[in-house]
Design a protein around this motif. Structure first.
Motif, mmCIF file in Angstrom:
data_model
loop_
_atom_site.group_PDB
_atom_site.id
_atom_site.type_symbol
_atom_site.label_atom_id
_atom_site.label_comp_id
_atom_site.label_asym_id
_atom_site.label_seq_id
_atom_site.Cartn_x
_atom_site.Cartn_y
_atom_site.Cartn_z
ATOM 1 N N VAL A 115 -12.353 -0.187 -6.455
ATOM 2 C CA VAL A 115 -10.358 0.073 -6.549
ATOM 3 C C VAL A 115 -10.426 1.361 -5.631
ATOM 4 O O VAL A 115 -11.220 2.410 -5.694
ATOM 5 C CB VAL A 115 -10.267 0.300 -8.083
ATOM 6 N N GLY A 116 -9.405 1.247 -4.820
ATOM 7 C CA GLY A 116 -8.947 2.480 -4.113
ATOM 8 C C GLY A 116 -9.243 2.106 -2.767
ATOM 9 O O GLY A 116 -8.990 1.051 -2.416
ATOM 10 N N VAL A 117 -9.922 2.892 -1.717
ATOM 11 C CA VAL A 117 -9.676 2.664 -0.436
ATOM 12 C C VAL A 117 -11.286 2.568 0.181
ATOM 13 O O VAL A 117 -12.256 3.329 -0.093
ATOM 14 C CB VAL A 117 -9.084 3.876 0.443
ATOM 15 N N ALA A 118 -11.389 1.096 0.738
ATOM 16 C CA ALA A 118 -12.719 0.922 1.048
ATOM 17 C C ALA A 118 -13.094 1.610 2.303
ATOM 18 O O ALA A 118 -12.312 2.345 3.129
ATOM 19 C CB ALA A 118 -12.792 -0.600 1.546
ATOM 20 N N PRO A 119 -14.544 1.858 2.442
ATOM 21 C CA PRO A 119 -15.105 2.574 3.709
ATOM 22 C C PRO A 119 -14.449 1.605 5.089
ATOM 23 O O PRO A 119 -14.346 0.481 5.080
ATOM 24 C CB PRO A 119 -16.429 2.247 3.502
ATOM 25 N N GLY A 120 -14.169 2.579 5.891
ATOM 26 C CA GLY A 120 -13.495 2.181 7.228
ATOM 27 C C GLY A 120 -11.995 1.660 7.277
ATOM 28 O O GLY A 120 -11.540 1.412 8.318
ATOM 29 N N ALA A 121 -11.363 1.901 6.068
ATOM 30 C CA ALA A 121 -9.799 1.414 6.148
ATOM 31 C C ALA A 121 -9.455 3.075 6.425
ATOM 32 O O ALA A 121 -9.917 4.159 6.233
ATOM 33 C CB ALA A 121 -9.422 1.355 4.448
ATOM 34 N N THR A 122 -7.873 3.086 6.698
ATOM 35 C CA THR A 122 -7.420 4.271 7.316
ATOM 36 C C THR A 122 -6.102 4.310 6.667
ATOM 37 O O THR A 122 -5.250 3.458 6.607
ATOM 38 C CB THR A 122 -7.271 4.359 8.814
ATOM 39 N N VAL A 123 -5.853 5.419 5.653
ATOM 40 C CA VAL A 123 -4.709 5.768 4.926
ATOM 41 C C VAL A 123 -4.024 7.009 5.534
ATOM 42 O O VAL A 123 -4.749 8.107 5.459
ATOM 43 C CB VAL A 123 -4.896 5.752 3.505
ATOM 44 N N HIS A 124 -2.871 7.050 6.210
ATOM 45 C CA HIS A 124 -2.348 8.091 6.579
ATOM 46 C C HIS A 124 -1.961 9.121 5.331
ATOM 47 O O HIS A 124 -1.688 8.734 4.257
ATOM 48 C CB HIS A 124 -0.923 7.879 7.019
ATOM 49 N N PRO A 125 -2.139 10.286 5.803
ATOM 50 C CA PRO A 125 -1.979 11.687 4.709
ATOM 51 C C PRO A 125 -0.747 11.610 4.039
ATOM 52 O O PRO A 125 -0.668 11.826 2.735
ATOM 53 C CB PRO A 125 -2.351 12.847 5.351
ATOM 54 N N ARG A 126 0.433 10.899 4.760
ATOM 55 C CA ARG A 126 1.510 11.185 4.099
ATOM 56 C C ARG A 126 1.967 9.806 3.450
ATOM 57 O O ARG A 126 3.057 9.478 3.009
ATOM 58 C CB ARG A 126 2.555 11.633 4.965
ATOM 59 N N ALA A 127 0.991 8.742 3.600
ATOM 60 C CA ALA A 127 1.230 7.634 2.755
ATOM 61 C C ALA A 127 1.224 7.747 1.168
ATOM 62 O O ALA A 127 0.515 8.734 0.685
ATOM 63 C CB ALA A 127 0.300 6.479 3.038
ATOM 64 N N ARG A 128 1.751 7.146 0.470
ATOM 65 C CA ARG A 128 1.555 7.189 -1.172
ATOM 66 C C ARG A 128 1.216 5.788 -1.916
ATOM 67 O O ARG A 128 2.161 4.996 -1.695
ATOM 68 C CB ARG A 128 2.943 7.586 -1.628
ATOM 69 N N LEU A 129 0.224 5.956 -2.360
ATOM 70 C CA LEU A 129 -0.392 4.746 -2.939
ATOM 71 C C LEU A 129 -0.507 5.308 -4.603
ATOM 72 O O LEU A 129 -1.132 6.080 -5.013
ATOM 73 C CB LEU A 129 -1.774 4.384 -2.510
ATOM 74 N N GLU A 130 -0.030 4.208 -5.278
ATOM 75 C CA GLU A 130 -0.176 4.480 -6.888
ATOM 76 C C GLU A 130 -1.438 4.012 -7.274
ATOM 77 O O GLU A 130 -2.464 3.478 -6.358
ATOM 78 C CB GLU A 130 0.797 3.617 -7.727
ATOM 79 N N ALA A 131 -1.823 4.318 -8.505
ATOM 80 C CA ALA A 131 -3.077 4.177 -8.949
ATOM 81 C C ALA A 131 -3.211 2.720 -9.226
ATOM 82 O O ALA A 131 -2.394 1.904 -9.440
ATOM 83 C CB ALA A 131 -3.109 4.718 -10.497
ATOM 84 N N GLY A 132 -4.623 2.272 -8.779
ATOM 85 C CA GLY A 132 -4.864 0.879 -8.869
ATOM 86 C C GLY A 132 -4.633 -0.004 -7.618
ATOM 87 O O GLY A 132 -4.930 -1.178 -7.860
ATOM 88 N N VAL A 133 -4.283 0.543 -6.595
ATOM 89 C CA VAL A 133 -4.163 -0.072 -5.445
ATOM 90 C C VAL A 133 -5.441 -0.316 -4.603
ATOM 91 O O VAL A 133 -6.407 0.658 -4.711
ATOM 92 C CB VAL A 133 -3.431 0.735 -4.318
ATOM 93 N N ILE A 134 -5.746 -1.417 -3.896
ATOM 94 C CA ILE A 134 -6.962 -1.624 -3.309
ATOM 95 C C ILE A 134 -6.580 -1.799 -1.576
ATOM 96 O O ILE A 134 -5.767 -2.460 -1.332
ATOM 97 C CB ILE A 134 -7.811 -2.727 -3.755
ATOM 98 N N VAL A 135 -7.299 -0.889 -0.896
ATOM 99 C CA VAL A 135 -7.111 -1.182 0.580
ATOM 100 C C VAL A 135 -8.353 -1.402 1.045
ATOM 101 O O VAL A 135 -9.429 -0.770 1.014
ATOM 102 C CB VAL A 135 -6.759 0.230 1.099
ATOM 103 N N ASP A 136 -8.435 -2.756 1.466
ATOM 104 C CA ASP A 136 -9.661 -3.351 1.990
ATOM 105 C C ASP A 136 -10.164 -2.817 3.267
ATOM 106 O O ASP A 136 -9.744 -2.148 4.134
ATOM 107 C CB ASP A 136 -9.625 -5.018 2.224
ATOM 108 N N PHE A 137 -11.404 -3.330 3.796
ATOM 109 C CA PHE A 137 -12.212 -2.702 4.824
ATOM 110 C C PHE A 137 -11.295 -2.968 6.278
ATOM 111 O O PHE A 137 -10.914 -4.018 6.275
ATOM 112 C CB PHE A 137 -13.372 -3.614 5.143
ATOM 113 N N GLY A 138 -11.103 -1.769 6.892
ATOM 114 C CA GLY A 138 -10.329 -1.999 8.322
ATOM 115 C C GLY A 138 -8.931 -1.847 8.189
ATOM 116 O O GLY A 138 -8.443 -2.173 9.556
ATOM 117 N N ALA A 139 -8.306 -1.955 6.913
ATOM 118 C CA ALA A 139 -6.891 -1.980 6.766
ATOM 119 C C ALA A 139 -6.271 -0.559 7.388
ATOM 120 O O ALA A 139 -6.961 0.308 7.102
ATOM 121 C CB ALA A 139 -6.403 -2.208 5.284
ATOM 122 N N VAL A 140 -5.074 -0.534 7.671
ATOM 123 C CA VAL A 140 -4.345 0.702 8.304
ATOM 124 C C VAL A 140 -3.033 0.865 7.354
ATOM 125 O O VAL A 140 -2.256 -0.096 7.458
ATOM 126 C CB VAL A 140 -4.089 0.705 9.605
#
Length: 356
Positions: A115-140
């Motif tokens: 759960v959370g951000v997979a290795p290799g994914a990129t999340v901008h510092p100003r993006a807001r993700l609530e608890a329980g979000v899954i960001v898969d490999f390579g996603a931006v």
């Protein structure tokens, strides 16, 4: 009867529990345990099946399924020993039960097992993700994007700046979502494209001048959009998809289109710019709608139809150009009769003049 490599065998569920879940009337052994689903002719003793079409009554009489959803009028044809779950909407009840058995088949699943951000994914510092979000490999995930809890962003997908995605959504692999507001419980399958330029040009003899497309795409709650479909953002207004609408694979929705609630748009259909569909409209496969028209609520448009004018509510159309189904069928029958008559007369004689 799914392949266990792809969908794990569920824990057994008693027939009585499924009857309670679906509001069906139980006939037979309620303690029977079920852990699979299958068609009538292939289902085994631990499988759940359904019958809602009289054409399959023969398979029903000989089925080896453990339990079956069936309508009251067909229940009397059941073989001995079959546990019945009698419902006035057997297919809908089966859908509810099948989702209980195989929840992982209901939406795209991530490759990432955490759960959370997979290795290799990129999340901008100003993006807001609530608890329980899954960001898969390579996603931006772009600057200022907001994503609600329970949502999955698939591998190599791109969520653009300031996009809003609600809770419990699923975005499949390699999708792109830009300039869009997405509601709750929305499913976007692999390769969906949302929010790219609409096809807007000022045409003229000096060439075609591109017009900026500054609208958005607004997708309301409980919408599902199939793989490879494209929804263009609006030009000066929004492109809107109403709640509960289901869009198949490879569908094109142009800029400024407004689709009502609980519509069904089938594969390879295309809806041109600024056209409006009322609630519960059905557009069958490969149908095409010109721009700037209105389709009334409850209208059904047949496969490969070409719709060129406004359509009142509740119509059934077929053909190209589209017309009421009965008129279309009369024309088809008339043309066929002409062909048969011409064949019966035989080939026409050639030039009546004789060589001199």
């Amino acid at each position: 009867m799914g392949d266990p490599r792809f969908f794990a065998e569920p824990q057994p569920v008693r027939a009585s529990d499924l009857a309670e879940l679906t509001g069906s009337e139980l006939h037979g052994d309620g303690s029977r345990e079920l852990n699979g689903i299958g068609p009538l002719e292939r289902a085994g003793r631990s499988d759940l099946s359904f019958l809602d079409n009289k054409a399959y009554a023969g398979d029903f009489r000989t089925t080896r399924a453990g339990a079956c959803f069936v309508s009251p009028d067909l229940a009397g044809e059941a073989p001995d020993g079959l546990t019945l779950l009698v419902s006035r909407e057997p297919y809908r009840a089966f859908a509810v039960a099948a989702a209980r058995l195989f929840p992982a088949a209901m939406r795209p699943e991530p490759i990432f097992e955490g759960v959370g951000v997979a290795p290799g994914a990129t999340v901008h510092p100003r993006a807001r993700l609530e608890a329980g979000v899954i960001v898969d490999f390579g996603a931006v995930i772009g600057d200022g994007a907001e994503i609600g809890s329970g949502t999955i962003i698939g591998a190599n997908s791109v969520i653009g700046a300031d996009v809003r995605i609600g809770r419990d959504c699923a975005v499949g692999a390699n999708a792109t979502v830009v300039h869009a507001l997405i509601g709750n419980r929305v499913i976007l399958h692999s390769g969906v494209r949302i929010g790219q330029d609409g096809f807007g040009f000022a045409m003229g003899p000096r060439g075609h001048l591109k017009i900026p497309q500054i609208g958005r795409v607004v997708v309301q709650d409980d919408v599902e959009i199939g793989a490879g479909s494209c929804l263009d953002r609006g030009g000066t207004r929004d492109t809107v998809v109403g709640e509960g609408t289901k869009i198949d694979n490879l569908v094109q929705i142009a800029h400024n289109v407004v689709i009502g609630r609980h519509c069904v748009i089938v594969s390879q259909a295309g809806i041109s710019g600024s056209t409006t569909l009322g609630d519960f409209v059905v557009v069958a496969g490969q149908a095409g709608l010109v721009g700037h028209i209105e389709i009334g609520a409850g209208t059904q448009i047949g496969a490969q139809s070409g719709v060129m004018n406004n359509v009142p509510a509740g119509q059934r159309l077929a053909g190209s150009p589209a017309q009421p189904v009965r008129d279309h069928m009369r024309e088809v029958a008339f043309v066929r009769k002409m062909v048969r008559d011409a064949r019966a007369r035989g080939p026409r004689s050639g030039n009546s003049g004789e060589e001199q």
